[in-house]
Design a protein around this motif. Structure first.
Motif, PDB file in Angstrom:
ATOM      1  N   GLU A  26      33.525  83.439  19.270  1.00  0.00           N
ATOM      2  CA  GLU A  26      34.022  84.320  18.212  1.00  0.00           C
ATOM      3  C   GLU A  26      33.502  85.743  18.397  1.00  0.00           C
ATOM      4  N   THR A  31      40.114  83.699  19.307  1.00  0.00           N
ATOM      5  CA  THR A  31      40.606  82.982  18.127  1.00  0.00           C
ATOM      6  C   THR A  31      40.128  81.541  18.212  1.00  0.00           C
ATOM      7  N   TYR A  33      39.823  77.673  16.345  1.00  0.00           N
ATOM      8  CA  TYR A  33      40.298  76.692  15.372  1.00  0.00           C
ATOM      9  C   TYR A  33      39.197  75.636  15.240  1.00  0.00           C
ATOM     10  N   ASP A  41      38.411  72.457   2.714  1.00  0.00           N
ATOM     11  CA  ASP A  41      38.698  73.858   2.447  1.00  0.00           C
ATOM     12  C   ASP A  41      39.424  74.057   1.120  1.00  0.00           C
ATOM     13  N   ARG A 299      48.922  67.484   6.572  1.00  0.00           N
ATOM     14  CA  ARG A 299      48.084  67.988   7.658  1.00  0.00           C
ATOM     15  C   ARG A 299      47.969  66.953   8.771  1.00  0.00           C
ATOM     16  N   VAL A 347      39.715  75.454  20.461  1.00  0.00           N
ATOM     17  CA  VAL A 347      39.751  74.389  19.453  1.00  0.00           C
ATOM     18  C   VAL A 347      38.424  73.635  19.500  1.00  0.00           C
ATOM     19  N   LEU A 369      42.354  72.625   8.151  1.00  0.00           N
ATOM     20  CA  LEU A 369      43.251  73.772   8.172  1.00  0.00           C
ATOM     21  C   LEU A 369      44.590  73.340   7.578  1.00  0.00           C
ATOM     22  N   GLU A 372      50.179  74.755   9.078  1.00  0.00           N
ATOM     23  CA  GLU A 372      50.513  75.791  10.050  1.00  0.00           C
ATOM     24  C   GLU A 372      49.319  76.127  10.949  1.00  0.00           C
ATOM     25  N   GLY A 373      48.097  76.041  10.404  1.00  0.00           N
ATOM     26  CA  GLY A 373      46.910  76.267  11.220  1.00  0.00           C
ATOM     27  C   GLY A 373      46.711  75.166  12.240  1.00  0.00           C
ATOM     28  N   LEU A 374      46.982  73.927  11.841  1.00  0.00           N
ATOM     29  CA  LEU A 374      46.864  72.808  12.778  1.00  0.00           C
ATOM     30  C   LEU A 374      47.950  72.884  13.845  1.00  0.00           C
ATOM     31  N   ALA A 376      49.190  75.628  14.955  1.00  0.00           N
ATOM     32  CA  ALA A 376      48.748  76.694  15.858  1.00  0.00           C
ATOM     33  C   ALA A 376      47.685  76.186  16.824  1.00  0.00           C
ATOM     34  N   ALA A 377      46.798  75.321  16.335  1.00  0.00           N
ATOM     35  CA  ALA A 377      45.779  74.736  17.210  1.00  0.00           C
ATOM     36  C   ALA A 377      46.432  73.902  18.309  1.00  0.00           C
TER      37      ALA A 377
END
Length: 387
Positions: A26, A31, A33, A41, A299, A347, A369, A372-374, A376-377
């Motif tokens: 980071e 980026t 994940y 969360d 998810r 990831v 996440l 959409e975050g998953l 993206a991962a």
């Protein structure tokens, strides 16, 4: 300084080691994940936060509690009947602890003398074995394998080991493997405990995160369970209050009393405002909990459908906030693969070997996440060519 030799039983904490590498990536602008640690969360529910805030405004609430409020114990009893259909739970069958992580360690100290044996699933959440080791006991592992749908198969446990053991740990829905209990499995466990004079210690942290059908229940609802068992019941994942550390040991009153006696040597009781927040959760509406279960399933679908699409074997994921994924491409080293996945795709996952010998060859991914975050991962994994 010479430290206790019991520390020699524990290697480097895998979450800490992976976290250091994540922070370095980071800092380099990558980026990331982070699917490694299972901290929800989702926000705590407003009525739970309000109950804590209101209680904290009372100066008297900041004194030692020295135990559980009678209203809290009764709320647990009523919840077990309302939510799980378990009648007959009395306040003598309930005591709190500061999270199941701590509770499992203290229960091992309550039940085991040095050299005693406990039966522990493999893979399992690390404290199941760690608590036994801290107490000076011996772990006998029983495997959770794909052959038996990652469920306890007590017929495969050595009868001599079962006769030596004092208790059997069962955790369903199961972290890390994502399996969900059935009536048949619970009946087999209860019969096995009777046959070998075992206490069953059931971890019920994920009763409200069960997919593809009706919501989960309680081990104590099954015939005979109250005779042979106790259950850790947690508010952490259902009500998103992990930092508040609210769990209860529920079941056989002799075990509950012994557990409370040991904890009384090191604990001055749960903070009153947290007790009030727990009462609000237990007595309040559960529609948000049920809605959240379906959000977790969305998810699960996003992650598992995506991994299957890019060529991975579909993970085992029937409950909990985790999926249990077999390493792709014939890989066998879960730690090396976790490092590869982080470095090439950004990831972060947890290597299966950190959960026990039978965890090798798998990784655990947390559903922390949104869909959409998953997705993206998964796309990052696909772009990295990891399949």
């Amino acid at each position: 300084m010479e430290f206790s030799k019991r520390l020699d039983q524990f290697g480097e904490e895998v979450f800490a080691a992976l976290n250091q590498k994540r922070l370095a990536l980071e800092a380099a602008g990558r980026t990331i994940y982070n699917l490694s640690v299972g901290t929800p969360d989702f926000a705590p529910y407003p009525h739970v936060m309000a109950a804590l805030a209101d209680a904290a405004a009372d100066p008297a609430a900041w004194k030692y509690s020295l135990g559980d409020l009678p209203e809290l114990k009764q709320a647990v009893c009523s919840y077990y009947e309302r939510r799980f259909g378990v009648a007959g739970i009395t306040p003598a069958m309930v005591t709190s602890c500061a999270g199941t992580q701590e509770g499992m360690g203290h229960l091992a100290l309550t039940l085991l003398d040095p050299g005693d044996t406990a039966l522990v699933p493999d893979p399992c959440y690390p404290v199941f074995a760690g608590g036994v080791k801290i107490a000076g006991g011996e772990c006998v592992y029983y495997p959770l394998s794909a052959e038996h749908d990652f469920l306890p198969y007590v017929a495969g446990i050595d009868p001599a080991a079962a006769d030596r053991a004092k208790y059997l740990v069962v955790s369903l829905p199961a972290n890390p493997v994502g399996s969900v209990g059935t009536s048949e499995v619970y009946d087999e466990v209860i019969a096995f405990a009777r046959a070998h004079d075992l206490l069953v210690v059931h971890d019920n942290a994920y009763s409200d995160i069960v997919f593809d059908g009706p919501r989960g229940g309680s081990f104590l609802a099954h015939p005979g369970a109250l005779d042979v068992g106790v259950e850790f019941f947690s508010l952490s994942k259902s009500f998103n209050v992990t930092g508040a550390r609210v769990s209860f040991l529920v079941g056989r009153p002799d075990v509950v009393a012994a557990f409370a006696k040991l904890r009384g040597q090191t604990d001055f009781g749960m903070f009153y405002p947290i007790q009030r927040a727990a009462i609000a959760a237990l007595e309040g509406p559960l529609d948000e909990v049920e809605h959240q279960r379906h959000l977790y399933q969305e998810r699960r679908d996003a992650l598992c459908d995506g991994l299957e699409r890019i060529g991975w074997e579909r993970p085992n994921a029937h409950g909990t906030m985790f999926v249990w994924a077999k390493l792709p491409g014939g890989r066998t080293d879960s730690l090396a693969f976790s490092e590869e996945l982080m470095e090439r795709a950004g990831v972060v996952v947890t290597p299966g070997a950190s959960f026990g010998p039978h965890g090798e060859g798998y990784v655990r991914m947390a559903l922390v996440l949104p869909p959409e975050g998953l997705a993206a991962a998964v796309s990052a994994i696909e772009r990295a060519g990891i399949r």
